[in-house]
Design a protein around this motif. Structure first.
Motif, short mmCIF file in Angstrom:
data_model
loop_
_atom_site.label_atom_id
_atom_site.label_comp_id
_atom_site.label_asym_id
_atom_site.label_seq_id
_atom_site.Cartn_x
_atom_site.Cartn_y
_atom_site.Cartn_z
N ILE A 117 0.83 -1.21 0.00
CA ILE A 117 0.00 0.00 0.00
C ILE A 117 0.87 1.26 0.00
O ILE A 117 0.58 2.24 -0.70
N SER A 118 1.97 1.25 0.78
CA SER A 118 2.82 2.44 0.88
C SER A 118 3.49 2.79 -0.44
O SER A 118 3.91 3.93 -0.64
N GLN A 160 1.93 7.89 -3.36
CA GLN A 160 3.11 8.65 -3.77
C GLN A 160 2.72 10.00 -4.36
O GLN A 160 3.39 11.02 -4.13
N THR A 161 1.63 10.02 -5.12
CA THR A 161 1.17 11.28 -5.72
C THR A 161 0.74 12.28 -4.64
O THR A 161 1.12 13.45 -4.68
N ILE A 162 -0.04 11.80 -3.67
CA ILE A 162 -0.46 12.67 -2.56
C ILE A 162 0.76 13.15 -1.77
O ILE A 162 0.83 14.32 -1.36
N PHE A 163 1.73 12.28 -1.59
CA PHE A 163 2.94 12.63 -0.85
C PHE A 163 3.71 13.74 -1.57
O PHE A 163 4.17 14.71 -0.95
N VAL A 164 3.87 13.61 -2.88
CA VAL A 164 4.59 14.62 -3.67
C VAL A 164 3.85 15.95 -3.65
O VAL A 164 4.45 17.02 -3.46
N LEU A 165 2.54 15.91 -3.82
CA LEU A 165 1.75 17.14 -3.79
C LEU A 165 1.85 17.83 -2.43
O LEU A 165 1.99 19.07 -2.35
N SER A 166 1.79 17.04 -1.37
CA SER A 166 1.91 17.60 -0.02
C SER A 166 3.28 18.24 0.18
O SER A 166 3.39 19.32 0.79
N VAL A 194 4.79 11.16 5.57
CA VAL A 194 6.13 10.57 5.67
C VAL A 194 6.05 9.25 6.43
O VAL A 194 6.66 8.25 6.03
N PHE A 195 5.30 9.23 7.53
CA PHE A 195 5.13 7.98 8.29
C PHE A 195 4.44 6.92 7.44
O PHE A 195 4.84 5.74 7.46
N LEU A 196 3.40 7.32 6.71
CA LEU A 196 2.68 6.35 5.89
C LEU A 196 3.53 5.83 4.74
O LEU A 196 3.45 4.65 4.38
N PHE A 244 7.05 5.90 4.44
CA PHE A 244 8.33 5.26 4.75
C PHE A 244 8.30 4.40 6.02
O PHE A 244 9.27 3.70 6.29
N GLY A 245 7.21 4.48 6.80
CA GLY A 245 7.18 3.77 8.07
C GLY A 245 7.37 2.28 7.93
O GLY A 245 8.23 1.67 8.59
N ALA A 246 6.59 1.65 7.04
CA ALA A 246 6.68 0.20 6.85
C ALA A 246 8.04 -0.19 6.29
O ALA A 246 8.61 -1.22 6.67
N ILE A 247 8.58 0.64 5.40
CA ILE A 247 9.89 0.34 4.80
C ILE A 247 10.99 0.38 5.85
O ILE A 247 11.82 -0.53 5.94
N VAL A 248 11.00 1.44 6.66
CA VAL A 248 12.00 1.57 7.72
C VAL A 248 11.89 0.41 8.70
O VAL A 248 12.91 -0.17 9.13
N PHE A 249 10.67 0.05 9.05
CA PHE A 249 10.47 -1.04 10.00
C PHE A 249 11.01 -2.36 9.45
O PHE A 249 11.65 -3.14 10.16
N ILE A 250 10.75 -2.64 8.17
CA ILE A 250 11.20 -3.89 7.58
C ILE A 250 12.72 -3.96 7.53
O ILE A 250 13.32 -5.00 7.86
#
Length: 287
Positions: A105-106, A112-118, A148-150, A152-158
């Motif tokens: 999902i991340s 990613q689009t919402i993240f870039v716009l934000s 940012v949490f949504l 990269f959070g799962a990626i950092v955790f893994i």
């Protein structure tokens, strides 16, 4: 301060769209999931094997001079532990599956689009001085931090989970799993021998009397066989406890810790006042 914040935002945006961190994290997650499924499969097959041996003990007792009955009693504690282990591995597999879903999902295009716009909106807010004290500036930064949490959070955790496994848990996992597999192999050998005895019981009485003499000679080693099986069972029991600990830490405790950190970080961000002057003072104070 503007340059520092802008640099961090641009860096995160480029990291999100320009680096294949999702692919690497997904490969690590697949490794962890496959590891859990392999262990789960061994636990289920060991449980079925022990149940089979215990289920045939009455039929084999006369031929084996009580050996099978004793083995059934010896394997009772191990069988109970294996059943509990199977439940733990099922929970671990479900947890890893959920983590994989969150990772997928991340990396979806809409997030990613919402993240870039934000990020772009936050940059605009930072570089227009009239907007520094505007309420939209505060909420744009808070929303960006949440994304940012949504993202990269799962990626950092893994990556952190894989680092923890490789640095602390990997050797213990491999050694313990090998011992459990060795016990399974020994029990399979015993099962094969027991099955052969059952087949022999269907022969005529004269052949059975003849072979009973050979069986009686072999029965002299019963105590040694029992000791070997009991020792192997105890080793497997202890190492299953180790495997349960490893998977509880990796698949349950670490995800719970990650969720707790994310929730409290988000609460802190949304409860605090993120104004440009405040951020500037914090930056000057630390640097």
């Amino acid at each position: 301060m503007k340059i520092f914040i802008s640099f961090m935002i641009v860096f995160l945006l480029l990291l999100s769209v320009g680096v294949e961190i999702d692919k690497g994290a997904l490969e690590l997650q697949n490794e962890a999931f496959n590891r859990a499924m392999i262990t789960f499969g061994i636990a289920k097959s060991l449980n079925a094997l022990i149940s089979f041996i215990q289920g045939t003990e009455l039929s084999l007792s006369p031929a084996g001079l009580g050996l099978t009955l004793s083995v059934g009693e010896i394997l009772d504690p191990l069988n109970d532990m294996v059943e509990r282990f199977s439940w733990v591995m099922l929970l671990a597999s479900i947890s890893l599956g959920i983590q994989k879903f969150l990772l997928i999902i991340s990396g979806k295009l809409f997030l990613q689009t919402i993240f870039v716009l934000s990020g772009i909106i936050s940059l605009v807010m930072i570089w227009y001085k009239k907007l520094h004290q505007n309420i939209f500036f505060t909420y744009s930064l808070k929303i960006f931090i949440l994304l940012v949490f949504l993202r990269f959070g799962a990626i950092v955790f893994i990556y952190f989970s894989q680092f923890t496994y490789g640095a602390i848990l990997e050797n213990e996992y491999k050694q313990s799993l090998q011992i459990v597999e060795n016990t399974k192999t020994e029990l399979e050998s015993y099962q094969h021998k027991s099955t052969t005895q059952v087949q022999e019981s269907d022969e005529n009485i004269f052949t059975r009397i003849k072979k009973h003499y050979t069986s009686s000679l072999e029965s002299m080693n019963i105590s040694k066989q029992l000791e070997a099986i009991e020792e192997s069972s105890n080793k497997a029991f202890n190492n299953i406890v180790v495997l349960i600990t490893i998977f509880i830490v990796e698949s349950i405790l670490l995800p719970l810790l990650y969720i707790w950190l994310v929730i409290n970080s988000v609460k802190f961000v949304f409860r605090s006042e993120l104004k440009y002057d405040t951020l500037k003072n914090m930056y000057n104070k630390n640097y």
